[in-house]
Design a protein around this motif. Structure first.
Motif, PDB file in Angstrom:
ATOM      1  N   GLN A   7       0.868  -1.176   0.000  1.00 48.90           N
ATOM      2  CA  GLN A   7       0.000   0.000   0.000  1.00 48.90           C
ATOM      3  C   GLN A   7       0.902   1.222   0.000  1.00 48.90           C
ATOM      4  N   VAL A   8       0.609   2.159  -0.886  1.00 50.89           N
ATOM      5  CA  VAL A   8       1.516   3.293  -1.095  1.00 50.89           C
ATOM      6  C   VAL A   8       0.753   4.611  -1.044  1.00 50.89           C
ATOM      7  N   LEU A   9       1.331   5.582  -0.329  1.00 58.04           N
ATOM      8  CA  LEU A   9       0.804   6.953  -0.325  1.00 58.04           C
ATOM      9  C   LEU A   9       1.902   7.864  -0.850  1.00 58.04           C
ATOM     10  N   LEU A  10       1.686   8.356  -2.071  1.00 60.34           N
ATOM     11  CA  LEU A  10       2.684   9.237  -2.677  1.00 60.34           C
ATOM     12  C   LEU A  10       2.551  10.651  -2.125  1.00 60.34           C
ATOM     13  N   ASP A  11       3.669  11.377  -2.149  1.00 62.47           N
ATOM     14  CA  ASP A  11       3.734  12.747  -1.647  1.00 62.47           C
ATOM     15  C   ASP A  11       2.655  13.606  -2.306  1.00 62.47           C
ATOM     16  N   GLY A  12       1.874  14.309  -1.517  1.00 62.42           N
ATOM     17  CA  GLY A  12       0.866  15.221  -2.050  1.00 62.42           C
ATOM     18  C   GLY A  12      -0.455  14.551  -2.353  1.00 62.42           C
ATOM     19  N   GLN A  13      -0.526  13.229  -2.198  1.00 64.66           N
ATOM     20  CA  GLN A  13      -1.783  12.531  -2.453  1.00 64.66           C
ATOM     21  C   GLN A  13      -2.465  12.200  -1.123  1.00 64.66           C
ATOM     22  N   THR A  14      -3.760  11.928  -1.189  1.00 64.53           N
ATOM     23  CA  THR A  14      -4.504  11.643   0.038  1.00 64.53           C
ATOM     24  C   THR A  14      -5.006  10.204   0.098  1.00 64.53           C
ATOM     25  N   ASP A  15      -4.974   9.509  -1.052  1.00 62.50           N
ATOM     26  CA  ASP A  15      -5.482   8.134  -1.088  1.00 62.50           C
ATOM     27  C   ASP A  15      -4.351   7.121  -1.193  1.00 62.50           C
ATOM     28  N   TRP A  16      -4.377   6.122  -0.302  1.00 62.46           N
ATOM     29  CA  TRP A  16      -3.447   4.998  -0.410  1.00 62.46           C
ATOM     30  C   TRP A  16      -3.856   4.144  -1.603  1.00 62.46           C
ATOM     31  N   LYS A  17      -2.867   3.647  -2.349  1.00 61.86           N
ATOM     32  CA  LYS A  17      -3.147   2.767  -3.486  1.00 61.86           C
ATOM     33  C   LYS A  17      -2.423   1.445  -3.296  1.00 61.86           C
ATOM     34  N   ASN A  18      -3.060   0.354  -3.715  1.00 53.68           N
ATOM     35  CA  ASN A  18      -2.458  -0.984  -3.629  1.00 53.68           C
ATOM     36  C   ASN A  18      -1.673  -1.314  -4.892  1.00 53.68           C
ATOM     37  N   PHE A  19      -0.490  -1.864  -4.721  1.00 52.82           N
ATOM     38  CA  PHE A  19       0.306  -2.341  -5.853  1.00 52.82           C
ATOM     39  C   PHE A  19       0.670  -3.797  -5.603  1.00 52.82           C
ATOM     40  N   ASN A  20       0.351  -4.649  -6.581  1.00 53.65           N
ATOM     41  CA  ASN A  20       0.611  -6.083  -6.480  1.00 53.65           C
ATOM     42  C   ASN A  20       1.818  -6.478  -7.332  1.00 53.65           C
ATOM     43  N   ALA A  21       2.226  -7.721  -7.218  1.00 54.51           N
ATOM     44  CA  ALA A  21       3.391  -8.231  -7.950  1.00 54.51           C
ATOM     45  C   ALA A  21       3.297  -7.861  -9.433  1.00 54.51           C
ATOM     46  N   GLY A  22       4.356  -7.292  -9.974  1.00 55.41           N
ATOM     47  CA  GLY A  22       4.407  -6.909 -11.380  1.00 55.41           C
ATOM     48  C   GLY A  22       3.968  -5.487 -11.630  1.00 55.41           C
ATOM     49  N   GLU A  23       3.275  -4.884 -10.655  1.00 56.23           N
ATOM     50  CA  GLU A  23       2.831  -3.497 -10.821  1.00 56.23           C
ATOM     51  C   GLU A  23       3.911  -2.531 -10.330  1.00 56.23           C
ATOM     52  N   LYS A  24       3.856  -1.303 -10.836  1.00 53.28           N
ATOM     53  CA  LYS A  24       4.898  -0.348 -10.468  1.00 53.28           C
ATOM     54  C   LYS A  24       4.338   1.045 -10.233  1.00 53.28           C
ATOM     55  N   PHE A  25       5.130   1.856  -9.525  1.00 56.22           N
ATOM     56  CA  PHE A  25       4.782   3.266  -9.366  1.00 56.22           C
ATOM     57  C   PHE A  25       6.053   4.091  -9.431  1.00 56.22           C
ATOM     58  N   GLU A  26       5.877   5.369  -9.756  1.00 52.42           N
ATOM     59  CA  GLU A  26       7.006   6.279  -9.944  1.00 52.42           C
ATOM     60  C   GLU A  26       7.031   7.290  -8.807  1.00 52.42           C
ATOM     61  N   VAL A  27       8.228   7.637  -8.371  1.00 55.01           N
ATOM     62  CA  VAL A  27       8.383   8.637  -7.317  1.00 55.01           C
ATOM     63  C   VAL A  27       9.360   9.703  -7.814  1.00 55.01           C
ATOM     64  N   ASP A  28       8.976  10.968  -7.689  1.00 54.02           N
ATOM     65  CA  ASP A  28       9.841  12.072  -8.114  1.00 54.02           C
ATOM     66  C   ASP A  28      11.097  12.165  -7.248  1.00 54.02           C
ATOM     67  N   ALA A  29      12.126  12.784  -7.782  1.00 50.00           N
ATOM     68  CA  ALA A  29      13.322  13.097  -6.998  1.00 50.00           C
ATOM     69  C   ALA A  29      12.950  14.070  -5.880  1.00 50.00           C
ATOM     70  N   ASN A  30      13.686  14.011  -4.791  1.00 45.93           N
ATOM     71  CA  ASN A  30      13.493  14.919  -3.660  1.00 45.93           C
ATOM     72  C   ASN A  30      12.049  14.952  -3.187  1.00 45.93           C
ATOM     73  N   SER A  31      11.489  13.769  -3.091  1.00 48.16           N
ATOM     74  CA  SER A  31      10.104  13.595  -2.673  1.00 48.16           C
ATOM     75  C   SER A  31      10.097  12.540  -1.562  1.00 48.16           C
ATOM     76  N   SER A  32       8.921  12.113  -1.179  1.00 47.89           N
ATOM     77  CA  SER A  32       8.833  11.032  -0.200  1.00 47.89           C
ATOM     78  C   SER A  32       7.571  10.232  -0.470  1.00 47.89           C
TER      79      SER A  32
END
Lengths: 92, 92
Positions: free
Chosen positions: B51-76
């Motif tokens: 379960q992932v909460l990207l910087d600036g977002q309010t909703d947690w999202k689920n990522f399963n095997a094989g799925e991916k997400f991107e994170v900006d530099a100097n972020s959290s």
């Protein structure tokens, strides 16, 4: 708990954990290695290309990211990689 | 060379290597964590669900095997996992 495993003087390292059974994710440095198995293993390439020679076979086969091969218990297999390659291994 | 990295008192461990750029494969113990980035990262789930909460977002999202997400530099980003999960991280 996450275990850290090292083989071949640190040229192969893996992290052991549990997820529907025992798993490791690992990295193999460039080179050629022979691994023995005590249980059945499913090897899935995460990143890179692995050349594999299974016990009793005469032809090396290439496995790329996302591809997998099975190894019997109490068997062995040889691996050749030209760059660093990562893998997921499932023991079952 | 394969580097071994530990974070959060060993609850997160990773192996660093090179394959078309810098990569790590890692494992996260059950729990909730916040990671900071210095470069752009692509996180790909190898095994399990994150379960992932990207910087600036309010909703947690689920990522399963094989799925991916991107994170900006100097972020959290925040991560929650209920069991051990493995991932591949590409830095670029």
């Amino acid at each position: 708990m996450i275990t850290v495993n090292e083989y071949f003087d640190g040229a192969v390292k893996s992290l052991g954990y549990e997820n529907n059974g025992k798993s490791t994710v690992g990295v193999i440095d460039a080179g050629e290695y022979e691994f023995g198995t005590s249980t059945h293993e499913t090897m899935i390439i995460v990143e890179g290309t692995m050349q594999v020679l299974l016990d009793g076979q005469t032809d090396w086969k290439n496995f790329n990211a996302g591809e997998k091969f099975e190894v019997d218990a109490n068997s062995s297999f040889k691996v050749k990689v030209v760059g660093q390659v990562s893998y997921l291994c499932k023991y079952n």
